[in-house]
Every structure is written in C-alpha cells, then in structure tokens.
Motif scaffolding. Structure first.
Motif, PDB file in Angstrom:
ATOM      1  N   GLY A 216      60.788  25.452  17.567  1.00 35.18           N
ATOM      2  CA  GLY A 216      60.346  26.832  17.395  1.00 35.18           C
ATOM      3  C   GLY A 216      59.988  27.150  15.956  1.00 35.18           C
ATOM      4  N   THR A 217      60.776  26.647  15.025  1.00 31.89           N
ATOM      5  CA  THR A 217      60.479  26.861  13.612  1.00 31.89           C
ATOM      6  C   THR A 217      59.141  26.247  13.237  1.00 31.89           C
ATOM      7  OG1 THR A 217      62.831  26.896  13.057  1.00 31.89           O
ATOM      8  CG2 THR A 217      61.297  26.436  11.258  1.00 31.89           C
ATOM      9  N   ALA A 218      58.935  25.008  13.636  1.00 26.43           N
ATOM     10  CA  ALA A 218      57.665  24.348  13.322  1.00 26.43           C
ATOM     11  C   ALA A 218      56.498  25.063  13.993  1.00 26.43           C
ATOM     12  CB  ALA A 218      57.717  22.878  13.754  1.00 26.43           C
ATOM     13  N   ALA A 219      56.681  25.485  15.235  1.00 20.35           N
ATOM     14  CA  ALA A 219      55.602  26.168  15.957  1.00 20.35           C
ATOM     15  C   ALA A 219      55.263  27.508  15.312  1.00 20.35           C
ATOM     16  CB  ALA A 219      55.993  26.358  17.408  1.00 20.35           C
ATOM     17  N   LEU A 220      56.276  28.281  14.946  1.00 17.57           N
ATOM     18  CA  LEU A 220      56.022  29.580  14.317  1.00 17.57           C
ATOM     19  C   LEU A 220      55.341  29.416  12.961  1.00 17.57           C
ATOM     20  CD1 LEU A 220      59.264  31.557  15.224  1.00 17.57           C
ATOM     21  CD2 LEU A 220      56.950  31.945  16.065  1.00 17.57           C
ATOM     22  N   LEU A 221      55.786  28.445  12.191  1.00 17.63           N
ATOM     23  CA  LEU A 221      55.158  28.222  10.891  1.00 17.63           C
ATOM     24  C   LEU A 221      53.699  27.811  11.052  1.00 17.63           C
ATOM     25  CD1 LEU A 221      58.075  26.494   8.984  1.00 17.63           C
ATOM     26  CD2 LEU A 221      57.141  28.779   8.574  1.00 17.63           C
ATOM     27  N   ARG A 222      53.412  26.992  12.042  1.00 21.56           N
ATOM     28  CA  ARG A 222      52.006  26.590  12.286  1.00 21.56           C
ATOM     29  C   ARG A 222      51.197  27.771  12.803  1.00 21.56           C
ATOM     30  NH1 ARG A 222      53.822  20.908  14.717  1.00 21.56           N
ATOM     31  NH2 ARG A 222      53.829  19.745  12.764  1.00 21.56           N
TER      32      ARG A 222
ATOM     33  N   LEU B  15      70.665  21.251  22.656  1.00 23.86           N
ATOM     34  CA  LEU B  15      69.509  21.987  23.147  1.00 23.86           C
ATOM     35  C   LEU B  15      69.101  23.084  22.163  1.00 23.86           C
ATOM     36  CD1 LEU B  15      67.483  22.306  25.423  1.00 23.86           C
ATOM     37  CD2 LEU B  15      69.085  23.845  26.558  1.00 23.86           C
ATOM     38  N   ALA B  16      70.068  23.766  21.590  1.00 26.01           N
ATOM     39  CA  ALA B  16      69.763  24.804  20.604  1.00 26.01           C
ATOM     40  C   ALA B  16      69.126  24.197  19.358  1.00 26.01           C
ATOM     41  CB  ALA B  16      71.035  25.566  20.231  1.00 26.01           C
ATOM     42  N   VAL B  17      69.591  23.040  18.946  1.00 25.44           N
ATOM     43  CA  VAL B  17      69.027  22.354  17.777  1.00 25.44           C
ATOM     44  C   VAL B  17      67.564  22.015  18.024  1.00 25.44           C
ATOM     45  CG1 VAL B  17      69.136  20.230  16.410  1.00 25.44           C
ATOM     46  CG2 VAL B  17      71.235  21.444  16.981  1.00 25.44           C
ATOM     47  N   VAL B  18      67.274  21.429  19.175  1.00 26.61           N
ATOM     48  CA  VAL B  18      65.901  21.030  19.496  1.00 26.61           C
ATOM     49  C   VAL B  18      64.985  22.240  19.602  1.00 26.61           C
ATOM     50  CG1 VAL B  18      64.453  19.946  21.259  1.00 26.61           C
ATOM     51  CG2 VAL B  18      66.607  18.882  20.597  1.00 26.61           C
TER      52      VAL B  18
ATOM     53  N   LEU C  54      64.467  20.378   8.941  1.00 23.19           N
ATOM     54  CA  LEU C  54      65.551  20.918   8.109  1.00 23.19           C
ATOM     55  C   LEU C  54      66.397  21.913   8.905  1.00 23.19           C
ATOM     56  CD1 LEU C  54      66.882  21.113   5.307  1.00 23.19           C
ATOM     57  CD2 LEU C  54      65.279  22.974   4.816  1.00 23.19           C
ATOM     58  N   VAL C  55      65.748  22.821   9.628  1.00 21.19           N
ATOM     59  CA  VAL C  55      66.476  23.792  10.450  1.00 21.19           C
ATOM     60  C   VAL C  55      67.309  23.070  11.504  1.00 21.19           C
ATOM     61  CG1 VAL C  55      66.180  25.600  12.209  1.00 21.19           C
ATOM     62  CG2 VAL C  55      64.911  25.722  10.058  1.00 21.19           C
ATOM     63  N   GLY C  56      66.715  22.096  12.175  1.00 22.96           N
ATOM     64  CA  GLY C  56      67.458  21.330  13.173  1.00 22.96           C
ATOM     65  C   GLY C  56      68.626  20.575  12.572  1.00 22.96           C
ATOM     66  N   GLY C  57      68.415  19.995  11.399  1.00 16.97           N
ATOM     67  CA  GLY C  57      69.498  19.261  10.737  1.00 16.97           C
ATOM     68  C   GLY C  57      70.660  20.154  10.346  1.00 16.97           C
ATOM     69  N   VAL C  58      70.350  21.335   9.838  1.00 14.64           N
ATOM     70  CA  VAL C  58      71.415  22.265   9.454  1.00 14.64           C
ATOM     71  C   VAL C  58      72.191  22.714  10.688  1.00 14.64           C
ATOM     72  CG1 VAL C  58      71.868  24.576   8.518  1.00 14.64           C
ATOM     73  CG2 VAL C  58      70.306  23.033   7.329  1.00 14.64           C
ATOM     74  N   LEU C  59      71.481  23.030  11.756  1.00 16.05           N
ATOM     75  CA  LEU C  59      72.171  23.440  12.984  1.00 16.05           C
ATOM     76  C   LEU C  59      73.025  22.314  13.565  1.00 16.05           C
ATOM     77  CD1 LEU C  59      69.434  25.583  14.757  1.00 16.05           C
ATOM     78  CD2 LEU C  59      71.542  26.380  13.693  1.00 16.05           C
ATOM     79  N   ALA C  60      72.513  21.103  13.542  1.00 17.51           N
ATOM     80  CA  ALA C  60      73.296  19.964  14.034  1.00 17.51           C
ATOM     81  C   ALA C  60      74.523  19.753  13.167  1.00 17.51           C
ATOM     82  CB  ALA C  60      72.433  18.712  14.072  1.00 17.51           C
ATOM     83  N   TRP C  61      74.353  19.875  11.869  1.00 10.28           N
ATOM     84  CA  TRP C  61      75.481  19.710  10.935  1.00 10.28           C
ATOM     85  C   TRP C  61      76.549  20.780  11.177  1.00 10.28           C
ATOM     86  CZ3 TRP C  61      76.019  22.743   6.142  1.00 10.28           C
ATOM     87  CH2 TRP C  61      77.105  22.330   5.369  1.00 10.28           C
ATOM     88  N   ARG C  62      76.109  21.992  11.539  1.00 10.45           N
ATOM     89  CA  ARG C  62      77.041  23.097  11.789  1.00 10.45           C
ATOM     90  C   ARG C  62      77.665  23.023  13.181  1.00 10.45           C
ATOM     91  NH1 ARG C  62      79.297  25.555   8.127  1.00 10.45           N
ATOM     92  NH2 ARG C  62      79.287  27.504   9.241  1.00 10.45           N
ATOM     93  N   GLY C  63      77.238  22.050  13.997  1.00 15.04           N
ATOM     94  CA  GLY C  63      77.857  21.843  15.300  1.00 15.04           C
ATOM     95  C   GLY C  63      77.217  22.609  16.438  1.00 15.04           C
TER      96      GLY C  63
END
Length: 110
Positions: A99-105, A91-94, A78-87
């Motif tokens: 990072g989001t998934a890793a921090l949550l885990r 590399l920042a999207v990935v 979801l975080v990656g999709g929002v960032l990609a949608w915002r342009g």
C-alpha cells in the motif's frame, strides 16, 4: 513429443539432481553430532546469515534490472521492515508495504 528433446536423459538428470539435493540436505543433521565448530566460528556463521539476508533484501528493494528501482519501492520495504520488526502480523506487513509503494506511485513518486 518431438525427438529434439529426449525425455530419458532429462529424467535421469532430474533424478540425479533430486538425489544429490536430498543427500546434501540429509548430511547436515547426520554430521552435526560428529563435527564440532569452535564457538567463534558458530557466531560468525550466525552473523553472516543475517548479513546475507540483509544484502539480498537491500538488492531486491533498491534495484530493478541494472538501475535504481525508485523511492516508492524502497520506502514500501522500509515500512514493511519496521512493521515486521515491531511484530505486526505478516498479512499486515505485506499490505502496508504494498500500500505504501502503491500510494507513493499514485502521487507521482517513482
């Protein structure tokens, strides 16, 4: 090389598949000028491509094997999709999604 796997039939099969793939890919541009779709059919094909991509993304984001992959992966996508949608840059999207998934885990969210 062992005799249990004959090399010639495998090479012939690969060559036939390569030629068939090439001809199929060539048929699109070659036939595009000769075949006309109605405007409604073209619009439907465009929409169906987006729906297919969304379905594949949802399947990859939400499932692992035969079950739910966990909230961390879904939120990362979801975080990656929002960032990609915002342009944002790819590399920042990935990095943000991973990072989001890793921090949550790391904090215990599966």
């Amino acid at each position: 090389m062992s005799d249990s796997f004959p090399l010639l039939p495998a090479l012939l099969a690969m060559s036939a598949l390569a030629a068939g793939t090439f001809l199929l890919r060539l048929a699109g541009p070659a036939l595009r000028a000769k075949v006309a779709f109605p405007k409604q059919a073209e619009k439907l094909l465009e929409v169906s491509a987006v729906v297919l991509l969304a379905a594949l993304t949802a399947t990859a984001a939400l499932t692992q094997g035969e079950g739910f992959a966990g909230a961390a992966r879904a939120l990362g996508v979801l975080v990656g999709g929002v960032l990609a949608w915002r342009g944002a840059p790819f590399l920042a999207v990935v990095i943000a999604a991973a990072g989001t998934a890793a921090l949550l885990r790391l904090i215990g969210i599966p």
